[in-house]
Design a protein around this motif. Structure first.
Motif, PDB file in Angstrom:
ATOM      1  N   TYR A 254       0.896  -1.240   0.132  1.00 30.67           N
ATOM      2  CA  TYR A 254       0.036   0.031   0.169  1.00 30.67           C
ATOM      3  C   TYR A 254       0.880   1.298  -0.009  1.00 30.67           C
ATOM      4  O   TYR A 254       1.652   1.511   1.044  1.00 30.67           O
ATOM      5  CB  TYR A 254      -0.901  -0.051   1.116  1.00 30.67           C
ATOM      6  CG  TYR A 254      -1.759   1.248   1.253  1.00 30.67           C
ATOM      7  CD1 TYR A 254      -2.788   1.613   0.489  1.00 30.67           C
ATOM      8  CD2 TYR A 254      -1.674   2.084   2.493  1.00 30.67           C
ATOM      9  CE1 TYR A 254      -3.522   2.613   0.573  1.00 30.67           C
ATOM     10  CE2 TYR A 254      -2.424   3.295   2.703  1.00 30.67           C
ATOM     11  CZ  TYR A 254      -3.260   3.635   1.700  1.00 30.67           C
ATOM     12  OH  TYR A 254      -3.934   4.719   1.774  1.00 30.67           O
ATOM     13  N   LEU A 255       0.651   2.212  -1.082  1.00 26.53           N
ATOM     14  CA  LEU A 255       1.573   3.394  -1.157  1.00 26.53           C
ATOM     15  C   LEU A 255       0.319   4.678  -1.216  1.00 26.53           C
ATOM     16  O   LEU A 255      -0.458   4.343  -1.918  1.00 26.53           O
ATOM     17  CB  LEU A 255       2.384   3.395  -2.374  1.00 26.53           C
ATOM     18  CG  LEU A 255       3.413   2.209  -2.630  1.00 26.53           C
ATOM     19  CD1 LEU A 255       4.011   2.008  -3.898  1.00 26.53           C
ATOM     20  CD2 LEU A 255       4.213   2.120  -1.326  1.00 26.53           C
ATOM     21  N   ASP A 256       0.820   5.509  -0.438  1.00 33.25           N
ATOM     22  CA  ASP A 256      -0.003   6.658  -0.489  1.00 33.25           C
ATOM     23  C   ASP A 256       0.481   7.899  -0.325  1.00 33.25           C
ATOM     24  O   ASP A 256       1.636   8.153  -0.041  1.00 33.25           O
ATOM     25  CB  ASP A 256      -0.488   6.771   1.244  1.00 33.25           C
ATOM     26  CG  ASP A 256      -1.534   7.778   1.627  1.00 33.25           C
ATOM     27  OD1 ASP A 256      -2.044   8.514   0.754  1.00 33.25           O
ATOM     28  OD2 ASP A 256      -1.875   7.993   2.819  1.00 33.25           O
ATOM     29  N   GLY A 257       0.123   8.826  -1.391  1.00 35.55           N
ATOM     30  CA  GLY A 257       0.648  10.063  -1.770  1.00 35.55           C
ATOM     31  C   GLY A 257       0.088  11.201  -1.159  1.00 35.55           C
ATOM     32  O   GLY A 257       0.580  12.476  -1.210  1.00 35.55           O
ATOM     33  N   GLY A 258      -0.668  10.952  -0.097  1.00 37.40           N
ATOM     34  CA  GLY A 258      -1.241  12.173   0.530  1.00 37.40           C
ATOM     35  C   GLY A 258      -0.250  12.873   1.448  1.00 37.40           C
ATOM     36  O   GLY A 258      -0.717  13.963   1.639  1.00 37.40           O
ATOM     37  N   SER A 259       0.579  12.302   1.949  1.00 40.26           N
ATOM     38  CA  SER A 259       1.809  12.905   2.787  1.00 40.26           C
ATOM     39  C   SER A 259       3.008  12.889   2.007  1.00 40.26           C
ATOM     40  O   SER A 259       3.143  12.262   1.083  1.00 40.26           O
ATOM     41  CB  SER A 259       1.836  12.241   4.100  1.00 40.26           C
ATOM     42  OG  SER A 259       2.486  11.247   4.040  1.00 40.26           O
ATOM     43  N   VAL A 260       4.015  13.897   2.337  1.00 39.66           N
ATOM     44  CA  VAL A 260       5.130  14.106   1.866  1.00 39.66           C
ATOM     45  C   VAL A 260       5.974  12.771   1.910  1.00 39.66           C
ATOM     46  O   VAL A 260       6.584  12.329   1.017  1.00 39.66           O
ATOM     47  CB  VAL A 260       6.021  15.372   2.203  1.00 39.66           C
ATOM     48  CG1 VAL A 260       7.241  15.248   1.678  1.00 39.66           C
ATOM     49  CG2 VAL A 260       5.136  16.433   1.925  1.00 39.66           C
ATOM     50  N   GLU A 261       5.869  12.120   3.244  1.00 40.91           N
ATOM     51  CA  GLU A 261       6.461  11.185   3.815  1.00 40.91           C
ATOM     52  C   GLU A 261       6.051   9.708   2.917  1.00 40.91           C
ATOM     53  O   GLU A 261       6.926   9.091   2.096  1.00 40.91           O
ATOM     54  CB  GLU A 261       6.440  10.802   5.113  1.00 40.91           C
ATOM     55  CG  GLU A 261       7.150  11.873   5.949  1.00 40.91           C
ATOM     56  CD  GLU A 261       5.952  12.923   6.118  1.00 40.91           C
ATOM     57  OE1 GLU A 261       6.615  14.050   6.745  1.00 40.91           O
ATOM     58  OE2 GLU A 261       4.982  12.904   5.784  1.00 40.91           O
ATOM     59  N   GLY A 262       4.749   9.848   2.840  1.00 42.85           N
ATOM     60  CA  GLY A 262       4.102   8.775   1.947  1.00 42.85           C
ATOM     61  C   GLY A 262       4.491   8.782   0.474  1.00 42.85           C
ATOM     62  O   GLY A 262       4.851   7.781  -0.161  1.00 42.85           O
ATOM     63  N   TRP A 263       4.404   9.903  -0.051  1.00 42.68           N
ATOM     64  CA  TRP A 263       4.496  10.076  -1.499  1.00 42.68           C
ATOM     65  C   TRP A 263       6.527   9.630  -1.700  1.00 42.68           C
ATOM     66  O   TRP A 263       6.547   9.205  -2.706  1.00 42.68           O
ATOM     67  CB  TRP A 263       4.638  11.582  -1.990  1.00 42.68           C
ATOM     68  CG  TRP A 263       4.939  12.161  -3.094  1.00 42.68           C
ATOM     69  CD1 TRP A 263       4.391  12.069  -4.328  1.00 42.68           C
ATOM     70  CD2 TRP A 263       6.273  12.609  -3.277  1.00 42.68           C
ATOM     71  NE1 TRP A 263       4.970  12.457  -5.507  1.00 42.68           N
ATOM     72  CE2 TRP A 263       6.280  13.088  -4.701  1.00 42.68           C
ATOM     73  CE3 TRP A 263       7.189  13.299  -2.595  1.00 42.68           C
ATOM     74  CZ2 TRP A 263       7.407  13.620  -5.581  1.00 42.68           C
ATOM     75  CZ3 TRP A 263       8.339  13.877  -3.254  1.00 42.68           C
ATOM     76  CH2 TRP A 263       8.283  14.012  -4.868  1.00 42.68           C
ATOM     77  N   LEU A 264       7.262  10.159  -0.987  1.00 45.60           N
ATOM     78  CA  LEU A 264       8.982   9.824  -0.980  1.00 45.60           C
ATOM     79  C   LEU A 264       8.928   8.306  -1.191  1.00 45.60           C
ATOM     80  O   LEU A 264       9.697   7.745  -1.694  1.00 45.60           O
ATOM     81  CB  LEU A 264       9.408  10.642   0.074  1.00 45.60           C
ATOM     82  CG  LEU A 264      11.049  10.538   0.017  1.00 45.60           C
ATOM     83  CD1 LEU A 264      11.428  11.037  -1.460  1.00 45.60           C
ATOM     84  CD2 LEU A 264      11.772  11.079   1.230  1.00 45.60           C
ATOM     85  N   HIS A 265       8.197   7.962  -0.162  1.00 46.84           N
ATOM     86  CA  HIS A 265       8.236   6.338   0.220  1.00 46.84           C
ATOM     87  C   HIS A 265       7.712   5.504  -1.097  1.00 46.84           C
ATOM     88  O   HIS A 265       8.242   4.585  -1.637  1.00 46.84           O
ATOM     89  CB  HIS A 265       7.356   5.762   1.367  1.00 46.84           C
ATOM     90  CG  HIS A 265       7.543   4.280   1.509  1.00 46.84           C
ATOM     91  ND1 HIS A 265       8.397   3.517   1.661  1.00 46.84           N
ATOM     92  CD2 HIS A 265       6.274   3.615   1.462  1.00 46.84           C
ATOM     93  CE1 HIS A 265       8.179   2.269   1.968  1.00 46.84           C
ATOM     94  NE2 HIS A 265       6.998   2.143   1.673  1.00 46.84           N
ATOM     95  N   ALA A 266       6.666   6.033  -1.658  1.00 54.19           N
ATOM     96  CA  ALA A 266       6.068   5.503  -2.917  1.00 54.19           C
ATOM     97  C   ALA A 266       6.958   5.504  -4.115  1.00 54.19           C
ATOM     98  O   ALA A 266       7.206   4.705  -4.918  1.00 54.19           O
ATOM     99  CB  ALA A 266       4.688   6.165  -3.208  1.00 54.19           C
ATOM    100  N   ASN A 267       7.613   6.711  -4.163  1.00 55.42           N
ATOM    101  CA  ASN A 267       8.556   6.642  -5.191  1.00 55.42           C
ATOM    102  C   ASN A 267       9.789   5.895  -5.003  1.00 55.42           C
ATOM    103  O   ASN A 267      10.440   5.211  -6.010  1.00 55.42           O
ATOM    104  CB  ASN A 267       9.240   8.217  -5.143  1.00 55.42           C
ATOM    105  CG  ASN A 267       8.339   9.302  -6.234  1.00 55.42           C
ATOM    106  OD1 ASN A 267       8.605   8.906  -7.545  1.00 55.42           O
ATOM    107  ND2 ASN A 267       7.246  10.057  -5.635  1.00 55.42           N
ATOM    108  N   ASN A 268      10.237   5.732  -4.019  1.00 56.65           N
ATOM    109  CA  ASN A 268      11.374   4.875  -3.663  1.00 56.65           C
ATOM    110  C   ASN A 268      11.126   3.350  -3.823  1.00 56.65           C
ATOM    111  O   ASN A 268      11.833   2.770  -4.536  1.00 56.65           O
ATOM    112  CB  ASN A 268      11.944   5.141  -2.175  1.00 56.65           C
ATOM    113  CG  ASN A 268      12.588   6.276  -1.818  1.00 56.65           C
ATOM    114  OD1 ASN A 268      13.344   6.825  -2.555  1.00 56.65           O
ATOM    115  ND2 ASN A 268      12.571   6.632  -0.580  1.00 56.65           N
ATOM    116  N   VAL A 269       9.781   2.996  -3.682  1.00 56.64           N
ATOM    117  CA  VAL A 269       9.349   1.658  -3.790  1.00 56.64           C
ATOM    118  C   VAL A 269       9.308   1.297  -5.402  1.00 56.64           C
ATOM    119  O   VAL A 269       9.769   0.384  -6.120  1.00 56.64           O
ATOM    120  CB  VAL A 269       8.222   1.429  -3.235  1.00 56.64           C
ATOM    121  CG1 VAL A 269       7.474   0.030  -3.507  1.00 56.64           C
ATOM    122  CG2 VAL A 269       8.388   1.331  -1.660  1.00 56.64           C
ATOM    123  N   VAL A 270       8.634   2.323  -5.989  1.00 54.02           N
ATOM    124  CA  VAL A 270       8.304   2.144  -7.354  1.00 54.02           C
ATOM    125  C   VAL A 270       9.448   2.341  -8.127  1.00 54.02           C
ATOM    126  O   VAL A 270       9.985   1.470  -9.180  1.00 54.02           O
ATOM    127  CB  VAL A 270       7.257   3.040  -7.966  1.00 54.02           C
ATOM    128  CG1 VAL A 270       7.147   3.086  -9.626  1.00 54.02           C
ATOM    129  CG2 VAL A 270       5.752   2.934  -7.384  1.00 54.02           C
TER     130      VAL A 270
END
Length: 275
Positions: A254-270
């Motif tokens: 599960y990846l969430d772009g709603g917060s900066v931290e979540g967005w950064l994590h999503a980019n790192n994963v993808v």
């Protein structure tokens, strides 16, 4: 009963994205980039992999970026051809074999997760179930398998809800799903302590809704109230009258772009998994 196969999806993307200001002043939240694609496109691609061929985006009044992304851009096509970059044309091609609708949600008036679904409800035939996926988060599978397809398969003629596993100590930040012994939805417990939580599965607002559940949402959204219209309220009503919502644990991340931290994590994963 036997409903028709599910071919339609509703993707609400009308929010201002206030948690991501100031960037969302100029960029629609669903258009924030994960790698070189907008966040919402990961939701769309998962739908297409599940056989969805008609998508209803519920957009804000001034939204144009989403529509621009999915439409053909004649000037850009011409530029790439003139400059010997034809190999890039597939990157900008419109989606094949899928019909897109852009339904405007008024900026004033009723608000909450049930409202965009109710706005589209009349365009869904009475004998069809529909997929509802919020457009600012997604479940990422490295093997390209479709979480939406798994949700549809589990639902059958019933409704279904995706559940995402989180560590026990994190449950107090979320709405936690309680199920019965058949993995059917009982209720959502809002922000329980780790001791009180009925499970470690959280609700991320990704559903298959059958005609009865859609009727409950339409009825609920037609009522007059001053507070937010939560989609979970009519789902509870549907369950209380005998409706079944199958809870499906997500297999992907599960990846969430709603917060900066979540967005950064999503980019790192993808980006990390595409190397």
């Amino acid at each position: 009963m036997g409903y028709m196969s599910i071919t339609k999806a509703i993707i609400p993307v009308a929010g201002w994205g206030t948690r991501r200001l100031p960037i969302t002043k100029a960029i629609e939240k669903c258009m924030l980039p994960i790698g070189n694609r907008p966040l919402v496109d990961y939701v769309v691609q998962d739908c297409l992999a599940a056989g969805i061929n008609e998508i209803f985006f519920v957009v804000g009044e001034d939204s144009d970026q989403l529509e621009n992304y999915y439409r053909s851009n004649i000037k850009l096509i011409d530029y790439l051809k003139r400059n010997g970059k034809e190999d890039m044309l597939p990157l900008i091609a419109p989606l094949a074999g899928v019909k897109l609708h852009f339904v405007v949600q008024p900026g004033y008036g009723k608000y909450g997760t049930a409202v965009p679904v109710a706005l589209v409800a009349d365009q869904i035939p009475d004998d069809e179930s529909v997929v509802v996926l919020m457009g600012d988060d997604f479940v990422y599978t490295e093997d390209g398998s479709s979480e939406t397809a798994r949700l549809i398969a589990a639902a059958g003629d019933n409704s279904a809800m995706l559940g995402v596993e989180v560590p026990r100590e994190a449950v107090s930040r979320y709405g936690v799903i309680e199920t019965d012994l058949n993995n059917h939805f009982v209720q959502i417990v809002e922000k329980p302590t780790s001791e009180e939580a009925p499970s470690n599965l959280i609700n991320v607002s990704k559903y298959v809704l059958n005609p009865e559940a859609m009727t409950a949402i339409r009825t609920y959204a037609a009522t007059e109230r001053t507070e937010e219209y939560y989609i979970t309220d009519p789902i509870n009503d549907y369950v209380s009258t005998g409706g079944i919502v199958v809870v499906v644990p997500a297999e992907g991340q599960y990846l969430d772009g709603g917060s900066v931290e979540g967005w950064l994590h999503a980019n790192n994963v993808v980006i990390g998994s595409s190397k």
